[in-house]
Write a protein that holds these residues in place. Structure first.
Motif, mmCIF file in Angstrom:
data_model
loop_
_atom_site.group_PDB
_atom_site.id
_atom_site.type_symbol
_atom_site.label_atom_id
_atom_site.label_comp_id
_atom_site.label_asym_id
_atom_site.label_seq_id
_atom_site.Cartn_x
_atom_site.Cartn_y
_atom_site.Cartn_z
ATOM 1 N N LEU A 82 0.823 -1.209 0.000
ATOM 2 C CA LEU A 82 0.000 0.000 0.000
ATOM 3 C C LEU A 82 0.861 1.264 0.000
ATOM 4 O O LEU A 82 0.528 2.244 -0.667
ATOM 5 N N THR A 83 1.979 1.234 0.721
ATOM 6 C CA THR A 83 2.898 2.370 0.715
ATOM 7 C C THR A 83 3.493 2.560 -0.673
ATOM 8 O O THR A 83 3.517 3.666 -1.203
ATOM 9 N N TRP A 84 3.965 1.467 -1.276
ATOM 10 C CA TRP A 84 4.548 1.540 -2.614
ATOM 11 C C TRP A 84 3.499 1.972 -3.642
ATOM 12 O O TRP A 84 3.747 2.806 -4.499
ATOM 13 N N PHE A 85 2.286 1.428 -3.531
ATOM 14 C CA PHE A 85 1.200 1.687 -4.474
ATOM 15 C C PHE A 85 0.676 3.109 -4.341
ATOM 16 O O PHE A 85 0.117 3.663 -5.273
ATOM 17 N N GLY A 86 0.855 3.697 -3.181
ATOM 18 C CA GLY A 86 0.399 5.060 -2.944
ATOM 19 C C GLY A 86 -1.020 5.129 -2.395
ATOM 20 O O GLY A 86 -1.615 6.193 -2.360
ATOM 21 N N ALA A 87 -1.558 3.995 -1.971
ATOM 22 C CA ALA A 87 -2.904 3.979 -1.397
ATOM 23 C C ALA A 87 -2.820 4.388 0.063
ATOM 24 O O ALA A 87 -1.983 3.891 0.804
ATOM 25 N N GLN A 88 -3.691 5.289 0.463
ATOM 26 C CA GLN A 88 -3.680 5.769 1.839
ATOM 27 C C GLN A 88 -5.039 5.533 2.481
ATOM 28 O O GLN A 88 -6.066 5.526 1.804
ATOM 29 N N ASN A 89 -5.040 5.361 3.770
ATOM 30 C CA ASN A 89 -6.273 5.203 4.550
ATOM 31 C C ASN A 89 -7.155 4.081 4.014
ATOM 32 O O ASN A 89 -8.359 4.234 3.876
ATOM 33 N N VAL A 90 -6.534 2.959 3.667
ATOM 34 C CA VAL A 90 -7.294 1.819 3.156
ATOM 35 C C VAL A 90 -7.763 0.984 4.333
ATOM 36 O O VAL A 90 -6.965 0.443 5.071
ATOM 37 N N GLU A 91 -9.073 0.917 4.508
ATOM 38 C CA GLU A 91 -9.641 0.093 5.579
ATOM 39 C C GLU A 91 -10.603 -0.944 5.022
ATOM 40 O O GLU A 91 -11.248 -1.658 5.765
ATOM 41 N N ASP A 92 -10.729 -1.007 3.712
ATOM 42 C CA ASP A 92 -11.659 -1.919 3.064
ATOM 43 C C ASP A 92 -11.139 -3.353 3.179
ATOM 44 O O ASP A 92 -9.988 -3.636 2.854
ATOM 45 N N ALA A 93 -11.988 -4.250 3.634
ATOM 46 C CA ALA A 93 -11.600 -5.651 3.789
ATOM 47 C C ALA A 93 -11.261 -6.288 2.437
ATOM 48 O O ALA A 93 -10.506 -7.256 2.377
ATOM 49 N N HIS A 94 -11.812 -5.718 1.362
ATOM 50 C CA HIS A 94 -11.544 -6.279 0.033
ATOM 51 C C HIS A 94 -10.050 -6.222 -0.302
ATOM 52 O O HIS A 94 -9.518 -7.136 -0.914
ATOM 53 N N TRP A 95 -9.352 -5.172 0.130
ATOM 54 C CA TRP A 95 -7.907 -5.079 -0.109
ATOM 55 C C TRP A 95 -7.187 -6.237 0.582
ATOM 56 O O TRP A 95 -6.264 -6.819 0.027
ATOM 57 N N GLY A 96 -7.600 -6.538 1.795
ATOM 58 C CA GLY A 96 -6.993 -7.658 2.518
ATOM 59 C C GLY A 96 -7.235 -8.986 1.822
ATOM 60 O O GLY A 96 -6.335 -9.837 1.744
ATOM 61 N N GLU A 97 -8.455 -9.166 1.283
ATOM 62 C CA GLU A 97 -8.763 -10.388 0.542
ATOM 63 C C GLU A 97 -7.900 -10.487 -0.728
ATOM 64 O O GLU A 97 -7.396 -11.564 -1.057
#
Length: 142
Positions: A82-97
């Motif tokens: 997520l740091t490399w990708f530039g995504a911030q404040n990701v709390e969506d469970a879909h990202w974890g899946e």
């Protein structure tokens, strides 16, 4: 050189949570869409019946980037991605899946390669030809 990695990076300043340097992965390069591809994408989206199918459709590029990142950085975590990708404040469970699939699913296509589905490619070609007017068809053939 790690799998999924194109060439030695110029900047190794970004660090993994394990302390190692992030090795930039070889990811797919997305090209601009032509009008026929935009029309085909709209048609595809209309044909998706459930929100899960639409989520899967839009998640595919991110999943492939996750796989590439994992191949280049085997000790990485989702937070590293997520740091490399530039995504911030990701709390969506879909990202974890998605991350768990990138880590555990060995059947996913290797990064940097486009997945060609012959049936879809054939349908797209036929759709394009069906929607050409006579003048455009003639100009295409010349």
């Amino acid at each position: 050189v790690a799998r999924g990695f194109a060439h030695p990076p110029d900047d190794l300043s970004q660090k993994l949570s394990s302390g190692g340097s992030v090795v930039p992965p070889k990811v797919s390069v997305w090209t601009p869409l032509t009008e026929d591809l935009i029309a085909e994408e709209r048609h595809t989206l209309k044909s998706l019946d459930t929100s899960e199918e639409r989520m899967e459709y839009f998640s595919s590029p991110i999943l492939h980037d996750m796989v590439a990142f994992r191949l280049s950085n085997p000790d990485s975590t989702m937070d590293d991605f997520l740091t490399w990708f530039g995504a911030q404040n990701v709390e969506d469970a879909h990202w974890g899946e998605l991350w768990q699939r990138a880590v555990n699913d060995s059947s996913l296509p290797s990064p940097g390669r486009r997945v060609l589905v012959p049936e879809v490619a054939g349908e797209m070609a036929l759709h394009y030809l069906e929607n050409l007017d006579g003048v455009s068809l003639l100009m295409t053939l010349l």
